[in-house]
Design a protein around this motif. Structure first.
Motif, PDB file in Angstrom:
ATOM      1  N   LEU A   6       0.835  -1.194   0.000  1.00  0.00           N
ATOM      2  CA  LEU A   6       0.000   0.000   0.000  1.00  0.00           C
ATOM      3  C   LEU A   6       0.872   1.247   0.000  1.00  0.00           C
ATOM      4  N   ARG A   7       2.075   1.098   0.492  1.00  0.00           N
ATOM      5  CA  ARG A   7       3.074   2.163   0.470  1.00  0.00           C
ATOM      6  C   ARG A   7       4.420   1.512   0.224  1.00  0.00           C
ATOM      7  N   GLY A   8       5.229   2.124  -0.636  1.00  0.00           N
ATOM      8  CA  GLY A   8       6.494   1.518  -1.007  1.00  0.00           C
ATOM      9  C   GLY A   8       6.353   0.714  -2.286  1.00  0.00           C
ATOM     10  N   ASN A   9       7.352  -0.100  -2.569  1.00  0.00           N
ATOM     11  CA  ASN A   9       7.404  -0.832  -3.827  1.00  0.00           C
ATOM     12  C   ASN A   9       8.014  -2.200  -3.583  1.00  0.00           C
ATOM     13  N   SER A  10       7.383  -3.242  -4.070  1.00  0.00           N
ATOM     14  CA  SER A  10       7.891  -4.605  -3.856  1.00  0.00           C
ATOM     15  C   SER A  10       9.230  -4.838  -4.546  1.00  0.00           C
ATOM     16  N   GLN A  11       9.548  -3.993  -5.534  1.00  0.00           N
ATOM     17  CA  GLN A  11      10.828  -4.129  -6.222  1.00  0.00           C
ATOM     18  C   GLN A  11      11.972  -3.491  -5.440  1.00  0.00           C
ATOM     19  N   THR A  12      11.644  -2.550  -4.578  1.00  0.00           N
ATOM     20  CA  THR A  12      12.675  -1.844  -3.802  1.00  0.00           C
ATOM     21  C   THR A  12      12.233  -1.701  -2.345  1.00  0.00           C
ATOM     22  N   PRO A  13      12.032  -2.807  -1.642  1.00  0.00           N
ATOM     23  CA  PRO A  13      11.570  -2.714  -0.250  1.00  0.00           C
ATOM     24  C   PRO A  13      12.609  -2.046   0.642  1.00  0.00           C
ATOM     25  N   ARG A  14      12.134  -1.347   1.632  1.00  0.00           N
ATOM     26  CA  ARG A  14      13.016  -0.584   2.517  1.00  0.00           C
ATOM     27  C   ARG A  14      13.741  -1.463   3.537  1.00  0.00           C
ATOM     28  N   GLY A  15      13.190  -2.623   3.829  1.00  0.00           N
ATOM     29  CA  GLY A  15      13.780  -3.473   4.862  1.00  0.00           C
ATOM     30  C   GLY A  15      13.070  -3.350   6.193  1.00  0.00           C
ATOM     31  N   ARG A  92       7.362   7.586   9.444  1.00  0.00           N
ATOM     32  CA  ARG A  92       8.584   6.804   9.690  1.00  0.00           C
ATOM     33  C   ARG A  92       9.245   6.327   8.393  1.00  0.00           C
ATOM     34  N   ASP A  93       8.588   6.583   7.268  1.00  0.00           N
ATOM     35  CA  ASP A  93       9.072   6.122   5.964  1.00  0.00           C
ATOM     36  C   ASP A  93       9.177   4.598   5.928  1.00  0.00           C
ATOM     37  N   ASP A  94       8.141   3.929   6.432  1.00  0.00           N
ATOM     38  CA  ASP A  94       8.052   2.470   6.389  1.00  0.00           C
ATOM     39  C   ASP A  94       7.277   2.030   5.154  1.00  0.00           C
ATOM     40  N   ASP A  95       7.548   0.807   4.683  1.00  0.00           N
ATOM     41  CA  ASP A  95       6.630   0.173   3.750  1.00  0.00           C
ATOM     42  C   ASP A  95       5.353  -0.179   4.521  1.00  0.00           C
ATOM     43  N   LEU A  96       4.246  -0.203   3.823  1.00  0.00           N
ATOM     44  CA  LEU A  96       2.968  -0.605   4.419  1.00  0.00           C
ATOM     45  C   LEU A  96       2.394  -1.707   3.554  1.00  0.00           C
ATOM     46  N   GLU A 120       8.520 -13.809   3.321  1.00  0.00           N
ATOM     47  CA  GLU A 120       8.302 -13.330   1.954  1.00  0.00           C
ATOM     48  C   GLU A 120       8.912 -11.944   1.763  1.00  0.00           C
ATOM     49  N   TYR A 121       8.699 -11.073   2.739  1.00  0.00           N
ATOM     50  CA  TYR A 121       9.240  -9.715   2.652  1.00  0.00           C
ATOM     51  C   TYR A 121      10.763  -9.749   2.653  1.00  0.00           C
ATOM     52  N   ALA A 122      11.353 -10.622   3.469  1.00  0.00           N
ATOM     53  CA  ALA A 122      12.805 -10.744   3.528  1.00  0.00           C
ATOM     54  C   ALA A 122      13.375 -11.211   2.190  1.00  0.00           C
ATOM     55  N   GLN A 123      12.651 -12.090   1.513  1.00  0.00           N
ATOM     56  CA  GLN A 123      13.109 -12.566   0.211  1.00  0.00           C
ATOM     57  C   GLN A 123      13.085 -11.433  -0.816  1.00  0.00           C
ATOM     58  N   LEU A 124      12.039 -10.620  -0.768  1.00  0.00           N
ATOM     59  CA  LEU A 124      11.976  -9.467  -1.664  1.00  0.00           C
ATOM     60  C   LEU A 124      13.140  -8.516  -1.403  1.00  0.00           C
ATOM     61  N   TYR A 125      13.431  -8.308  -0.121  1.00  0.00           N
ATOM     62  CA  TYR A 125      14.524  -7.413   0.249  1.00  0.00           C
ATOM     63  C   TYR A 125      15.874  -7.992  -0.183  1.00  0.00           C
ATOM     64  N   GLU A 133      22.874  -1.865  -8.784  1.00  0.00           N
ATOM     65  CA  GLU A 133      22.125  -0.619  -8.949  1.00  0.00           C
ATOM     66  C   GLU A 133      22.042  -0.249 -10.422  1.00  0.00           C
ATOM     67  N   ARG A 134      20.826   0.122 -10.829  1.00  0.00           N
ATOM     68  CA  ARG A 134      20.618   0.466 -12.234  1.00  0.00           C
ATOM     69  C   ARG A 134      20.300   1.950 -12.373  1.00  0.00           C
ATOM     70  N   THR A 135      20.609   2.487 -13.524  1.00  0.00           N
ATOM     71  CA  THR A 135      20.309   3.894 -13.785  1.00  0.00           C
ATOM     72  C   THR A 135      18.959   4.068 -14.452  1.00  0.00           C
ATOM     73  N   SER A 136      18.357   2.957 -14.872  1.00  0.00           N
ATOM     74  CA  SER A 136      17.033   3.030 -15.492  1.00  0.00           C
ATOM     75  C   SER A 136      16.183   1.897 -14.956  1.00  0.00           C
ATOM     76  N   GLY A 137      14.915   1.936 -15.289  1.00  0.00           N
ATOM     77  CA  GLY A 137      14.026   0.876 -14.822  1.00  0.00           C
ATOM     78  C   GLY A 137      13.038   1.440 -13.826  1.00  0.00           C
ATOM     79  N   PRO A 138      12.218   0.560 -13.262  1.00  0.00           N
ATOM     80  CA  PRO A 138      11.184   1.026 -12.350  1.00  0.00           C
ATOM     81  C   PRO A 138      11.786   1.652 -11.106  1.00  0.00           C
ATOM     82  N   ALA A 139      11.324   2.802 -10.729  1.00  0.00           N
ATOM     83  CA  ALA A 139      11.816   3.476  -9.535  1.00  0.00           C
ATOM     84  C   ALA A 139      10.760   3.404  -8.453  1.00  0.00           C
TER      85      ALA A 139
END
Length: 260
Positions: A6-15, A92-96, A120-125, A133-139
């Motif tokens: 609901l907040r954040g991105n599954s491709q770039t989880p905050r941890g 807190r800038d958490d994923d939700l 599951e979340y740990a695997q995504l992280y 790190e990429r310079t293009s792609g989904p942000a």
């Protein structure tokens, strides 16, 4: 339903993420836990006594290179509204993450959902941090950033959203810490503990006598240790509406304070 961000991105989880699940009987009721993936992999065997380490699967203890998510508390718990959790995640800038629904009467199911979702979340992280790190792609989708908060502001916001019972639980822990600081003549710990206690009592109704609790807990004289216990007991009686027990507690308080 699988995990949905609901907040954040599954491709770039905050941890670190707030997990929510809804009561399968009443979707208005929300359960939550907090998941954190330690940035430094560790082996639990190094920190646990043998009698406790024996209760955890060997592969989990020995694999120090694995990335694991930890739900805190280990079970999805009730106590916050969806609006409060959204505010906390934002500030807190958490994923939700929404985990779907769960049976409110099945404690095991709430614990298993928290554990499996953390894995599951740990695997995504793990996938994210192992990808160059990429310079293009989904942000990462960024919502307008809030103003910076310091640690005290964040703690104050979190305290404000606590139910009264949880505030009293935390206050009781700090009473014990204050007495420990007094016994050890640790003035720095005592002052820090006093500030944390006042931060909680500022968000408690006057009827709980938070000022008196803080004063008694941080006073070095011997009788005040008992006085702090009585004030805490009185607060719980008020919370639980056990009014018949309060006069005896009030009488004991007056005796210690030398009042008629």
């Amino acid at each position: 339903m699988g995990m949905q961000f609901l907040r954040g991105n599954s491709q770039t989880p905050r941890g670190h993420a707030i997990f929510i699940a809804r009561n399968s009987s009443d979707p208005r009721v929300v359960y939550a836990t907090y998941c954190i993936v330690p940035p430094i992999p560790m082996s639990l065997a190094k920190y646990l006594p043998p009698m406790f380490a024996a209760q955890i699967p060997t592969d989990e203890l020995q694999d120090a290179s694995s990335v694991a998510g930890m739900p805190i508390p280990p079970m999805l718990e009730e106590g916050f509204s969806m609006e409060q959790l959204e505010t906390l995640a934002e500030r807190r800038d958490d994923d939700l993450c929404d985990l779907g629904s769960v049976n409110s009467r099945d404690d095991v199911a709430r614990m298993q959902l928290a554990t499996m979702s953390s894995q599951e979340y740990a695997q995504l992280y793990s996938t994210y941090i192992s990808t160059p790190e990429r310079t293009s792609g989904p942000a990462r989708t960024e919502i307008s950033k809030p103003q910076p908060m310091n640690d005290q502001d964040a703690e104050d916001l979190f305290t404000q959203t606590m139910p009264d019972r949880q505030k009293l639980v935390e206050l009781g822990k700090l009473v014990g810490m204050a007495r420990y600081a007094l016994d050890g003549r640790d003035s720095n710990l005592l002052q820090d503990t006093k500030r944390r206690m006042e931060r909680i009592t500022n968000h408690l109704a006057d009827k709980y006598r938070g000022t008196e609790i803080v004063a008694a807990a941080t006073d070095a004289s011997t009788p005040t240790a008992r006085l702090a216990e009585l004030y805490m007991s009185r607060a719980y009686k008020l919370l639980d509406e056990e009014y018949a027990d309060i006069p005896d507690i009030e009488r004991a308080i007056r005796e210690i304070k030398g009042q008629p």
